[in-house]
Structure formats: C-alpha cells, structure tokens
Design a protein around this motif. Sequence first.
Motif, mmCIF file in Angstrom:
data_model
loop_
_atom_site.group_PDB
_atom_site.id
_atom_site.type_symbol
_atom_site.label_atom_id
_atom_site.label_comp_id
_atom_site.label_asym_id
_atom_site.label_seq_id
_atom_site.Cartn_x
_atom_site.Cartn_y
_atom_site.Cartn_z
ATOM 1 N N GLY A 78 9.474 -17.234 0.375
ATOM 2 C CA GLY A 78 8.258 -16.537 0.760
ATOM 3 C C GLY A 78 8.443 -15.064 1.106
ATOM 4 N N LEU A 79 9.504 -14.445 0.612
ATOM 5 C CA LEU A 79 9.757 -13.040 0.905
ATOM 6 C C LEU A 79 8.942 -12.143 -0.017
ATOM 7 C CD1 LEU A 79 13.661 -13.122 1.263
ATOM 8 C CD2 LEU A 79 11.969 -13.168 3.087
ATOM 9 N N SER A 80 8.605 -10.952 0.474
ATOM 10 C CA SER A 80 7.930 -9.971 -0.376
ATOM 11 C C SER A 80 8.972 -9.277 -1.241
ATOM 12 C CB SER A 80 7.195 -8.936 0.475
ATOM 13 O OG SER A 80 8.124 -8.082 1.121
ATOM 14 N N GLN A 81 8.505 -8.585 -2.259
ATOM 15 C CA GLN A 81 9.435 -7.853 -3.119
ATOM 16 C C GLN A 81 10.180 -6.779 -2.333
ATOM 17 O OE1 GLN A 81 6.823 -6.666 -6.342
ATOM 18 N NE2 GLN A 81 7.446 -8.436 -7.555
ATOM 19 N N SER A 82 9.507 -6.150 -1.392
ATOM 20 C CA SER A 82 10.152 -5.127 -0.563
ATOM 21 C C SER A 82 11.248 -5.737 0.306
ATOM 22 C CB SER A 82 9.124 -4.423 0.311
ATOM 23 O OG SER A 82 8.162 -3.776 -0.467
ATOM 24 N N ARG A 103 -5.194 0.772 -10.043
ATOM 25 C CA ARG A 103 -3.825 0.235 -9.965
ATOM 26 C C ARG A 103 -3.690 -0.855 -8.921
ATOM 27 N NH1 ARG A 103 0.581 4.826 -11.581
ATOM 28 N NH2 ARG A 103 -0.446 5.460 -13.490
ATOM 29 N N ALA A 104 -4.434 -0.749 -7.828
ATOM 30 C CA ALA A 104 -4.387 -1.801 -6.811
ATOM 31 C C ALA A 104 -4.967 -3.096 -7.366
ATOM 32 C CB ALA A 104 -5.140 -1.358 -5.560
ATOM 33 N N PRO A 161 16.988 -1.312 -5.603
ATOM 34 C CA PRO A 161 15.681 -0.640 -5.623
ATOM 35 C C PRO A 161 14.530 -1.630 -5.821
ATOM 36 C CG PRO A 161 17.237 0.455 -7.093
ATOM 37 C CD PRO A 161 17.885 -0.817 -6.654
ATOM 38 N N LEU A 162 13.387 -1.303 -5.216
ATOM 39 C CA LEU A 162 12.202 -2.138 -5.344
ATOM 40 C C LEU A 162 11.802 -2.303 -6.809
ATOM 41 C CD1 LEU A 162 9.857 -3.685 -4.036
ATOM 42 C CD2 LEU A 162 8.655 -1.504 -3.820
ATOM 43 N N GLY A 163 11.926 -1.249 -7.585
ATOM 44 C CA GLY A 163 11.588 -1.328 -9.003
ATOM 45 C C GLY A 163 12.430 -2.357 -9.740
ATOM 46 N N THR A 164 13.693 -2.487 -9.359
ATOM 47 C CA THR A 164 14.574 -3.481 -9.968
ATOM 48 C C THR A 164 14.095 -4.884 -9.642
ATOM 49 O OG1 THR A 164 16.434 -1.952 -9.806
ATOM 50 C CG2 THR A 164 16.974 -4.281 -10.100
ATOM 51 N N ALA A 169 0.836 -1.205 0.000
ATOM 52 C CA ALA A 169 0.000 0.000 0.000
ATOM 53 C C ALA A 169 0.870 1.254 0.000
ATOM 54 C CB ALA A 169 -0.936 0.000 1.205
ATOM 55 N N GLU A 170 1.956 1.231 0.762
ATOM 56 C CA GLU A 170 2.889 2.372 0.769
ATOM 57 C C GLU A 170 3.520 2.552 -0.607
ATOM 58 O OE1 GLU A 170 5.788 1.932 3.903
ATOM 59 O OE2 GLU A 170 4.222 1.687 5.418
ATOM 60 N N ASP A 171 3.933 1.456 -1.199
ATOM 61 C CA ASP A 171 4.546 1.522 -2.534
ATOM 62 C C ASP A 171 3.564 2.095 -3.554
ATOM 63 O OD1 ASP A 171 6.792 0.353 -1.425
ATOM 64 O OD2 ASP A 171 6.386 -1.642 -2.247
#
Length: 193
Positions: free
Chosen positions: A156-160, A90-91, A169-172, A55-57
């Motif tokens: 099981g990790l999130s992208q963040s 977008r969500a 970077p998260l985008g990468t 949600a922050e992203d």
Amino acid sequence: MSPNGSSSKMTALMDSEIYQALKAGQQSALAILYDRYGKLVYGLALKILKHSQEAEDLTQEIFLALWRSDIYDPTRGSLSNFLTIMTRSRAIDKLRSYNTSVRFFERWSKIIPTETLTNTPFEQASVAERSQKIRQALAQLSTKQRQILEMLYYEGLSQSEIAQQLNIPLGTVKTRSRLGLLKLRQYLEDFMS
C-alpha cells in the motif's frame, strides 16, 4: 548590473515578457513564474488529486514542461489560464491512469486465491489454476518491476514512498510500475475475461 537587480526588474514584467525571457535562457524567469503561479497550480492539483505528494509532483512536472518546451503561446491567452487548464488536464489524466490500475488490480485480486478452504475438487482445481497463471504472469516481469508492484499493491505504499525506500528517482518508479502493469495486463487479459 547585479543579477538581483535584473531579477527584481523582471518581476515587474508581464507574464508574456517573463515567458520570453525564460525561452531566451534566463533561469530566473522560471523562479518568478513559479512564485506567481506555484500556489495556483499546487492548489488545483491538490484539489483534484487529494494527495499532497502527488500534487507536489504534478506542480514540478507542470513548471518543468513550461521550461523545457514551447507549450505556451502568449497570443492565445493568459499564462494563469493556460497553467490552470494544463494542471487540470494532467491531474485528471493521472486520476484516470490510477483508476485504471486500481480496477485492473481489483479484477486481478478476484482471481487470487484466498485463505478460505474450497469445498469441491472443481473449486480446488480452479484456485490452483488461477494461482499458477498469476505466478507465471509475475514471473514474466523483471525483478525490479515485480518489487515495485508488490510494494504498491500489497504494502500500500505510494510511488513517492517507494522511491524514497529504494533510493531511486520517482520517474523510475512510475516507469517500472507502468511497464509492469502493461505486461501483467497483457499476460492475464485472456484469463480474466
């Protein structure tokens, strides 16, 4: 006049006027719009995505898009309605993308051999063939793509969390995982159908 004086005068302006100031290059306008609507965007994103980091992203993405492009037309409605529609859209896109990836990996995991022993030579050959196909598909990925997909789906990790662990970077992370999934899907599509 001090920057604070002009900023405080700007907070009394209507959304469309602040948006025009933003388009004219006044960076303080973005902060004012964020103060007004950040909670709205974040709250809606959290309600849909059910994950605070996502949600922050998304909140950041929404306000960056507002700042970087001319996506809002004040003559077509209020900024709050525009941000609500954009956030919701977008969500939902993110959920669809995530669900597509999950379904792909659920199908993929069905062809991954398990620890159970097979009874017949045919079953053993089938498991060996699937294992070989998956190893070949994974070998087609770059080391960085393979690493991120393994962290996403095996650990099981999130992208963040991956971005933090790898210090990138998260985008990468998002780009590498998307490209890796597309390559895997393309390579394994015939085999899975």
